[in-house]
Enzyme design. Structure first.
Site, PDB file in Angstrom:
ATOM      1  N   ALA A  19      59.730  47.759  66.422  1.00 18.97           N
ATOM      2  CA  ALA A  19      59.647  49.268  66.945  1.00 18.97           C
ATOM      3  C   ALA A  19      61.131  49.783  67.079  1.00 18.97           C
ATOM      4  O   ALA A  19      61.492  50.844  66.511  1.00 18.97           O
ATOM      5  CB  ALA A  19      59.219  48.923  68.233  1.00 18.97           C
ATOM      6  N   ALA A  56      57.322  36.548  64.961  1.00 18.62           N
ATOM      7  CA  ALA A  56      56.271  35.658  65.402  1.00 18.62           C
ATOM      8  C   ALA A  56      54.719  36.036  65.018  1.00 18.62           C
ATOM      9  O   ALA A  56      53.935  35.329  65.043  1.00 18.62           O
ATOM     10  CB  ALA A  56      56.141  35.123  66.817  1.00 18.62           C
ATOM     11  N   PHE A 125      39.477  41.202  61.037  1.00 20.71           N
ATOM     12  CA  PHE A 125      40.233  40.770  62.286  1.00 20.71           C
ATOM     13  C   PHE A 125      39.187  41.084  63.570  1.00 20.71           C
ATOM     14  O   PHE A 125      38.274  41.951  63.240  1.00 20.71           O
ATOM     15  CB  PHE A 125      41.392  41.577  62.334  1.00 20.71           C
ATOM     16  CG  PHE A 125      42.767  40.691  62.551  1.00 20.71           C
ATOM     17  CD1 PHE A 125      42.947  39.910  61.581  1.00 20.71           C
ATOM     18  CD2 PHE A 125      43.337  40.684  63.747  1.00 20.71           C
ATOM     19  CE1 PHE A 125      44.244  39.096  61.355  1.00 20.71           C
ATOM     20  CE2 PHE A 125      44.681  39.867  63.659  1.00 20.71           C
ATOM     21  CZ  PHE A 125      44.913  39.136  62.717  1.00 20.71           C
ATOM     22  N   GLN A 248      46.500  40.397  77.723  1.00 18.34           N
ATOM     23  CA  GLN A 248      45.457  39.766  76.920  1.00 18.34           C
ATOM     24  C   GLN A 248      45.929  38.301  76.610  1.00 18.34           C
ATOM     25  O   GLN A 248      46.964  37.800  76.442  1.00 18.34           O
ATOM     26  CB  GLN A 248      45.605  40.258  75.411  1.00 18.34           C
ATOM     27  CG  GLN A 248      44.818  39.807  74.265  1.00 18.34           C
ATOM     28  CD  GLN A 248      44.797  40.701  72.934  1.00 18.34           C
ATOM     29  OE1 GLN A 248      45.516  40.280  72.084  1.00 18.34           O
ATOM     30  NE2 GLN A 248      43.898  41.540  73.063  1.00 18.34           N
ATOM     31  N   HIS A 250      45.322  35.137  74.285  1.00 14.13           N
ATOM     32  CA  HIS A 250      44.993  34.964  72.894  1.00 14.13           C
ATOM     33  C   HIS A 250      43.768  33.597  72.826  1.00 14.13           C
ATOM     34  O   HIS A 250      44.224  32.716  73.559  1.00 14.13           O
ATOM     35  CB  HIS A 250      46.021  34.689  71.998  1.00 14.13           C
ATOM     36  CG  HIS A 250      45.500  34.918  70.552  1.00 14.13           C
ATOM     37  ND1 HIS A 250      44.775  33.902  69.666  1.00 14.13           N
ATOM     38  CD2 HIS A 250      45.898  35.841  69.612  1.00 14.13           C
ATOM     39  CE1 HIS A 250      44.697  34.311  68.566  1.00 14.13           C
ATOM     40  NE2 HIS A 250      45.296  35.346  68.510  1.00 14.13           N
ATOM     41  N   LEU A 260      50.954  30.089  69.139  1.00 20.66           N
ATOM     42  CA  LEU A 260      49.966  30.920  68.398  1.00 20.66           C
ATOM     43  C   LEU A 260      49.311  30.368  67.232  1.00 20.66           C
ATOM     44  O   LEU A 260      50.198  30.167  66.353  1.00 20.66           O
ATOM     45  CB  LEU A 260      50.326  32.489  68.221  1.00 20.66           C
ATOM     46  CG  LEU A 260      49.413  33.438  67.619  1.00 20.66           C
ATOM     47  CD1 LEU A 260      47.986  33.897  68.533  1.00 20.66           C
ATOM     48  CD2 LEU A 260      49.928  34.634  67.224  1.00 20.66           C
ATOM     49  N   GLU A 263      44.490  34.889  64.432  1.00 19.74           N
ATOM     50  CA  GLU A 263      43.205  35.466  64.530  1.00 19.74           C
ATOM     51  C   GLU A 263      42.769  35.190  62.989  1.00 19.74           C
ATOM     52  O   GLU A 263      41.577  35.287  62.564  1.00 19.74           O
ATOM     53  CB  GLU A 263      43.181  36.756  65.200  1.00 19.74           C
ATOM     54  CG  GLU A 263      41.583  37.114  65.409  1.00 19.74           C
ATOM     55  CD  GLU A 263      41.719  38.505  66.352  1.00 19.74           C
ATOM     56  OE1 GLU A 263      41.301  39.445  65.835  1.00 19.74           O
ATOM     57  OE2 GLU A 263      41.972  38.040  67.359  1.00 19.74           O
ATOM     58  N   ARG A 305      39.354  39.707  71.427  1.00 22.80           N
ATOM     59  CA  ARG A 305      39.915  38.542  71.979  1.00 22.80           C
ATOM     60  C   ARG A 305      39.534  38.391  73.403  1.00 22.80           C
ATOM     61  O   ARG A 305      39.353  37.263  73.944  1.00 22.80           O
ATOM     62  CB  ARG A 305      41.333  38.745  72.106  1.00 22.80           C
ATOM     63  CG  ARG A 305      41.941  38.604  70.544  1.00 22.80           C
ATOM     64  CD  ARG A 305      43.452  38.972  70.178  1.00 22.80           C
ATOM     65  NE  ARG A 305      43.870  38.934  68.902  1.00 22.80           N
ATOM     66  CZ  ARG A 305      45.197  39.356  68.577  1.00 22.80           C
ATOM     67  NH1 ARG A 305      45.991  39.748  69.286  1.00 22.80           N
ATOM     68  NH2 ARG A 305      45.335  39.097  67.408  1.00 22.80           N
ATOM     69  N   HIS A 373      49.431  36.255  75.912  1.00 18.20           N
ATOM     70  CA  HIS A 373      49.817  36.582  74.584  1.00 18.20           C
ATOM     71  C   HIS A 373      50.273  37.920  74.407  1.00 18.20           C
ATOM     72  O   HIS A 373      51.516  38.249  73.880  1.00 18.20           O
ATOM     73  CB  HIS A 373      48.891  36.654  73.439  1.00 18.20           C
ATOM     74  CG  HIS A 373      48.865  37.060  72.391  1.00 18.20           C
ATOM     75  ND1 HIS A 373      49.911  36.454  71.342  1.00 18.20           N
ATOM     76  CD2 HIS A 373      48.447  38.043  71.527  1.00 18.20           C
ATOM     77  CE1 HIS A 373      49.820  37.062  70.251  1.00 18.20           C
ATOM     78  NE2 HIS A 373      48.988  38.161  70.219  1.00 18.20           N
ATOM     79  N   TYR A 374      49.999  39.059  75.145  1.00 21.70           N
ATOM     80  CA  TYR A 374      50.371  40.503  75.137  1.00 21.70           C
ATOM     81  C   TYR A 374      50.079  41.334  76.129  1.00 21.70           C
ATOM     82  O   TYR A 374      48.801  41.028  76.650  1.00 21.70           O
ATOM     83  CB  TYR A 374      49.399  41.064  73.843  1.00 21.70           C
ATOM     84  CG  TYR A 374      49.894  42.348  73.204  1.00 21.70           C
ATOM     85  CD1 TYR A 374      50.732  42.409  72.323  1.00 21.70           C
ATOM     86  CD2 TYR A 374      49.530  43.527  73.777  1.00 21.70           C
ATOM     87  CE1 TYR A 374      51.325  43.564  71.814  1.00 21.70           C
ATOM     88  CE2 TYR A 374      49.808  44.967  73.410  1.00 21.70           C
ATOM     89  CZ  TYR A 374      50.776  45.028  72.419  1.00 21.70           C
ATOM     90  OH  TYR A 374      51.248  46.020  71.701  1.00 21.70           O
ATOM     91  N   ARG A 408      43.502  45.162  73.524  1.00 24.69           N
ATOM     92  CA  ARG A 408      44.085  45.515  72.334  1.00 24.69           C
ATOM     93  C   ARG A 408      43.315  44.660  71.134  1.00 24.69           C
ATOM     94  O   ARG A 408      43.120  43.623  71.171  1.00 24.69           O
ATOM     95  CB  ARG A 408      45.481  45.013  72.160  1.00 24.69           C
ATOM     96  CG  ARG A 408      46.182  45.205  70.737  1.00 24.69           C
ATOM     97  CD  ARG A 408      47.599  44.709  70.691  1.00 24.69           C
ATOM     98  NE  ARG A 408      47.994  43.400  70.871  1.00 24.69           N
ATOM     99  CZ  ARG A 408      47.917  42.430  69.711  1.00 24.69           C
ATOM    100  NH1 ARG A 408      47.676  43.113  68.575  1.00 24.69           N
ATOM    101  NH2 ARG A 408      48.227  41.321  69.993  1.00 24.69           N
ATOM    102  N   ASN A 412      46.498  46.073  65.508  1.00 24.04           N
ATOM    103  CA  ASN A 412      46.764  47.368  65.956  1.00 24.04           C
ATOM    104  C   ASN A 412      48.186  47.293  66.369  1.00 24.04           C
ATOM    105  O   ASN A 412      48.926  48.514  66.614  1.00 24.04           O
ATOM    106  CB  ASN A 412      45.772  47.775  66.903  1.00 24.04           C
ATOM    107  CG  ASN A 412      44.649  48.680  66.439  1.00 24.04           C
ATOM    108  OD1 ASN A 412      44.630  48.816  65.386  1.00 24.04           O
ATOM    109  ND2 ASN A 412      43.827  48.939  67.200  1.00 24.04           N
ATOM    110  N   LEU A 414      51.162  45.896  65.504  1.00 22.22           N
ATOM    111  CA  LEU A 414      52.310  46.039  64.394  1.00 22.22           C
ATOM    112  C   LEU A 414      52.394  47.150  63.817  1.00 22.22           C
ATOM    113  O   LEU A 414      53.620  47.903  63.740  1.00 22.22           O
ATOM    114  CB  LEU A 414      52.094  44.996  63.062  1.00 22.22           C
ATOM    115  CG  LEU A 414      52.528  43.648  63.548  1.00 22.22           C
ATOM    116  CD1 LEU A 414      52.087  42.675  62.340  1.00 22.22           C
ATOM    117  CD2 LEU A 414      53.930  43.454  64.073  1.00 22.22           C
TER     118      LEU A 414
END
Length: 618
Positions: A19, A56, A125, A248, A250, A260, A263, A305, A373-374, A408, A412, A414
């Site tokens: 980003a 990662a 995915f 989230q 994973h 990780l 997925e 997920r 994870h997120y 999420r 989506n 990245l």
């Protein structure tokens, strides 16, 4: 008061991942086209950019290609996965521009995996109804980050528009009227870890691209640098944090380490087995069972997920997992894919399983369990990254654009870093030019701004050589609390216990011990500063989770098992005492004070698709 070095830029970007590099490149490309004075973008990263957490990301990035897919279908899948909390304008904004950004990376040299015909290959995915995830084996983040970074090098020479500040730790934002109607950013206070001195980077526009905060949990896929720095800065500056309760987990992390396993392993046909070797997901609402090695979108192992992690939780309580010192595990079975396909499509998964689990996935199943994870929530922004503070933008995992909602979909994130990162960079440059033209921040240094920045730096530097509370103990206790009570399923009793524990940890942090008093590369001090941000963001997260009395997406309450009839966002602000205060607003509501900067074309989505034969455009 400490001596403070002062430097100026048109735009400051905090964070050197996907980003941040996307935002910096947007400014640099504008500079290359500029016939007047070329703008300067200061790219600040607390680590060397190639160590950013983007590296990662394994599985891929979603973008519509081919005639069997459409932008509308990608929008529909994303909105369905978000469980009512997606902001549709943000979803459309990202989906519409996703493939164009992925083609741009291809032209810059990213080695996407290809089909036998030479087209870009896409894989299935979880939660996606079509195969639309572009990938570079299972090292997509590695190649994406390297491509962005090497492209930035053409702009970062002695006279280039990108001025890099590697291994510089941003301590805080400098904001006029924080939390007020006239709030505007004036720059950032930085600690130069090599020279051992504070620095004010003065600018009329700042882009936060500092990543997520899931490292707060004890077991996490996140790198140690994912400490919520930018999220905490924005909260202190008066910007609300939105939907922080949605973490989230994973479903396929290695036990203990949390590393990780992408997925993509399930997208290629991997299956999950319980202790008896049975595929258990159909028993928990993710059926019907599909043939082994022939995955079906949004079914069984390719469900969202949050649903897979919830199924694990139930299976664990039903005694269907394998006990280990790190908790119950299930088995990810990839043996039927064969060694050749694993080497082609999943070499990183194969290497990680061998090195960290002692298992060769070509010959035996790999033990896995859910891991933090997120963070779906973050700094509240619009689709282009603008916040309620004039000149302040956020992009990537630290931002909440409304793309992900309550859960999420994999791949989506990245494309969000690319699309929103670029948009935020463009908008920040436009804001900077408007501010300078109006004689605002950036036109000249003001004593008041420098004094405020020096006071901030002094406050952090004074932590060295003081305190009695060991930071490692505070950090470990925070991880245990969040793992135990703010995980897959929650209830009021556990959340109140977690809230009290985090409040106590923040009180103890006020007397945190920093033994090392050196000025240069003081990791003892730097990680303790990071811990303060992590505690603040965790406090906001637990408060938001307790206030949301419903189950939705990744936030599941045992005591409130159903979703509310009307979907609403949570918003966390700091009260007068420094404690988080939670309010709720309807989905789609726009605050009156929302700062907007129009950039380029409006958001639109059509039912047409991008063909692999088209260029994708700029």
């Amino acid at each position: 008061m400490s001596a403070l070095r002062v430097e100026r830029a048109d735009v400051v970007v905090v964070g050197g991942g996907a980003a941040g590099l996307s935002a910096a490149l947007a400014v640099a490309e504008a500079a290359a086209r500029d016939e007047g004075r070329a703008p300067v973008v200061a790219l600040v990263s607390k680590v060397y950019p190639l160590r950013s957490h983007t590296v990662a990301a394994e599985g891929g990035a979603a973008g519509v290609v081919g005639d069997d897919d459409s932008l509308e279908q990608h929008v529909a899948d994303t909105v369905a996965g978000g469980a009512g909390l997606c902001e549709e304008d943000a979803v459309r904004f990202v989906v519409e521009r996703a493939a164009g950004e992925l083609y741009r990376l291809e032209r810059w040299g990213l080695p996407w995996s290809r089909t036998d015909d030479g087209d870009v290959a896409v894989r299935r995915f979880g939660g996606m109804s079509r195969a639309r995830t572009w990938f570079a084996a299972d090292k997509t983040g590695f190649h994406l980050l390297h491509t962005l970074f090497q492209t930035s090098l053409r702009y970062s020479g002695p006279d280039g528009p990108v001025r890099r500040y590697d291994e510089h730790h941003v301590l805080d934002l400098v904001v006029d009227d924080p939390g007020g109607p006239d709030a505007r950013v004036r720059g950032v206070v930085v600690h130069d870890q090599h020279r051992g001195e504070p620095l004010l980077l003065e600018a009329p526009a700042v882009v936060l691209a500092t990543g997520g905060s899931a490292r707060a949990w004890g077991t996490s896929t996140n790198a140690g640098i994912c400490t919520g720095d930018g999220t905490a800065m924005a909260l202190r500056a008066g910007v609300p944090l939105r939907d922080m309760e949605f973490l989230q987990l994973h479903p396929t992390g290695l036990p203990g380490s949390g590393i990780l396993l992408t997925e993509a392993a399930r997208g290629e046909g991997g299956v999950l087995l319980d202790a008896e070797g049975r595929r258990y997901l159909a028993d928990y609402g993710l059926g019907p069972e599909t043939p082994v090695g022939a995955p079906v979108p949004r079914t069984m192992e390719l469900g969202p997920r949050d649903r897979l992690s919830q199924a694990f939780w139930h299976a664990d309580r039903d005694g269907r997992t394998i006990p280990t010192p790190d908790g119950g595990v299930v088995l990810l079975d990839l043996r039927h894919l064969g060694a050749a396909r694993l080497a082609e499509r999943l070499p990183l998964v194969t290497g990680l399983a061998k090195q960290f689990a002692g298992v060769d996935p070509a010959t035996e199943p790999v033990p896995v369990r859910p891991t933090a994870h997120y963070t779906m929530g973050g700094v509240r922004t619009d689709a282009r990254g603008a916040t309620s503070v004039a000149g302040l933008f956020a992009a990537g995992e630290c931002a909440s654009t409304g793309l992900h909602g309550a859960n999420r979909l994999g791949s989506n994130s990245l494309v969000e870093t690319l699309v929103v990162g670029r948009a935020a960079g463009e908008a920040a440059l436009e804001r900077s030019r408007a501010g300078v033209a109006d004689g605002g921040a950036g036109a000249s240094s003001e004593t008041a701004v420098v004094d405020r920045a020096a006071a901030v730096a002094d406050g952090y530097l004074a932590m060295r050589g003081r305190g009695s509370e060991p930071p490692a103990e505070i950090r470990a206790e925070l991880g245990r609390v969040l793992d135990a009570d703010v995980g897959i399923y929650r209830d009021a009793h556990g959340l109140r216990r977690a809230l009290a524990a985090v409040e106590d940890l923040r009180a103890r942090y006020a007397d945190v011990r920093v033994t090392d008093t050196s000025a240069v590369l003081n990791t003892d001090w730097a990680t303790t500063v990071e811990l303060g941000a992590t505690l603040l963001v965790a406090h906001a997260t637990v408060a938001a989770a307790l206030a949301r009395e419903e189950s939705r997406g990744a936030h599941q309450r045992l005591d409130f098992p159903s979703p509310d009839a009307a979907a609403h966002h949570s918003e966390v602000r700091l009260g007068a005492t420094g404690a988080p205060e939670v309010s709720h607003v309807p989905v789609g509501a726009r605050p009156a004070a929302e700062h907007e900067v129009a950039v380029g074309k409006g958001s639109r989505t059509t039912a047409t698709s991008f063909s692999t034969g088209r260029s994708g455009g700029e």
